[in-house]
Design a protein around this motif. Structure first.
Motif, PDB file in Angstrom:
ATOM      1  N   ASP A   1       0.873  -1.169   0.000  1.00 41.44           N
ATOM      2  CA  ASP A   1       0.000   0.000   0.000  1.00 41.44           C
ATOM      3  C   ASP A   1       0.907   1.214   0.000  1.00 41.44           C
ATOM      4  O   ASP A   1       1.475   1.586   1.036  1.00 41.44           O
ATOM      5  CB  ASP A   1      -0.902  -0.034   1.239  1.00 41.44           C
ATOM      6  CG  ASP A   1      -1.939   1.065   1.225  1.00 41.44           C
ATOM      7  OD1 ASP A   1      -1.665   2.145   0.652  1.00 41.44           O
ATOM      8  OD2 ASP A   1      -3.019   0.868   1.800  1.00 41.44           O
TER       9      ASP A   1
ATOM     10  N   LYS B   1       0.215   4.015   2.507  1.00 41.87           N
ATOM     11  CA  LYS B   1       0.537   3.730   3.907  1.00 41.87           C
ATOM     12  C   LYS B   1       1.996   3.350   4.110  1.00 41.87           C
ATOM     13  O   LYS B   1       2.407   3.028   5.231  1.00 41.87           O
ATOM     14  CB  LYS B   1      -0.358   2.595   4.424  1.00 41.87           C
ATOM     15  CG  LYS B   1      -1.829   2.950   4.475  1.00 41.87           C
ATOM     16  CD  LYS B   1      -2.646   1.814   5.060  1.00 41.87           C
ATOM     17  CE  LYS B   1      -4.113   2.192   5.163  1.00 41.87           C
ATOM     18  NZ  LYS B   1      -4.941   1.085   5.722  1.00 41.87           N
TER      19      LYS B   1
ATOM     20  N   THR C   1       3.539   0.674   3.407  1.00 45.98           N
ATOM     21  CA  THR C   1       3.521  -0.623   4.063  1.00 45.98           C
ATOM     22  C   THR C   1       3.411  -1.755   3.048  1.00 45.98           C
ATOM     23  O   THR C   1       2.669  -1.647   2.074  1.00 45.98           O
ATOM     24  CB  THR C   1       2.345  -0.712   5.053  1.00 45.98           C
ATOM     25  OG1 THR C   1       2.461   0.338   6.018  1.00 45.98           O
ATOM     26  CG2 THR C   1       2.355  -2.050   5.796  1.00 45.98           C
TER      27      THR C   1
END
Length: 126
Positions: free
Chosen positions: A72, A75, A77
């Motif tokens: 992502d 994010k 992440t």
């Protein structure tokens, strides 16, 4: 870049876990990112990778069809969704990242990465 892996734990055979790797910098799409694992007494093993500049994913033979990696970008992440877990999946799981051209070609080799997370333990009981 700093990496922080999380999400490990104890699960029964056939269960699922999702690991996360938080990255300290933005634009993680510019990194080749991967998951490796290491069981006691064994060498570090390639699990999954996403190459820099795209979303193409690669998997080790032992996890194909059971594990899925994704990231992502908003994010910062990366994730590893692990389904159908087996006792032989028990290991410390590490995330890794690199911007080098070597990591694009040799994404399956630990030496291609210059940044590593601290590892998170996954234990699968029989």
């Amino acid at each position: 870049v700093q990496l922080q892996a999380s999400g490990g734990g104890l699960v029964q055979t056939g269960g699922s876990l999702r690991l996360a790797c938080a990255v300290s910098e933005r634009r993680i799409s510019s990194y080749t990112m991967s998951w490796f694992r290491q069981a006691p007494g064994r060498e570090r093993e390639f699990v999954a990778a996403i190459r820099m500049g795209g979303d193409r994913t690669y998997y080790g033979d032992s996890v194909k069809g059971r594990f899925t990696t994704s990231r992502d970008n908003a994010k910062n992440t990366m994730y590893l969704q692990m389904n159908g877990l087996r006792p032989e999946d028990t290991a410390v799981y590490y995330c890794a990242a690199s911007r080098t051209s070597d990591s694009r070609a040799y994404y399956y080799m630990p030496v291609a990465y210059d940044s590593w997370g601290q590892g998170t333990l996954v234990t699968v009981s029989s």
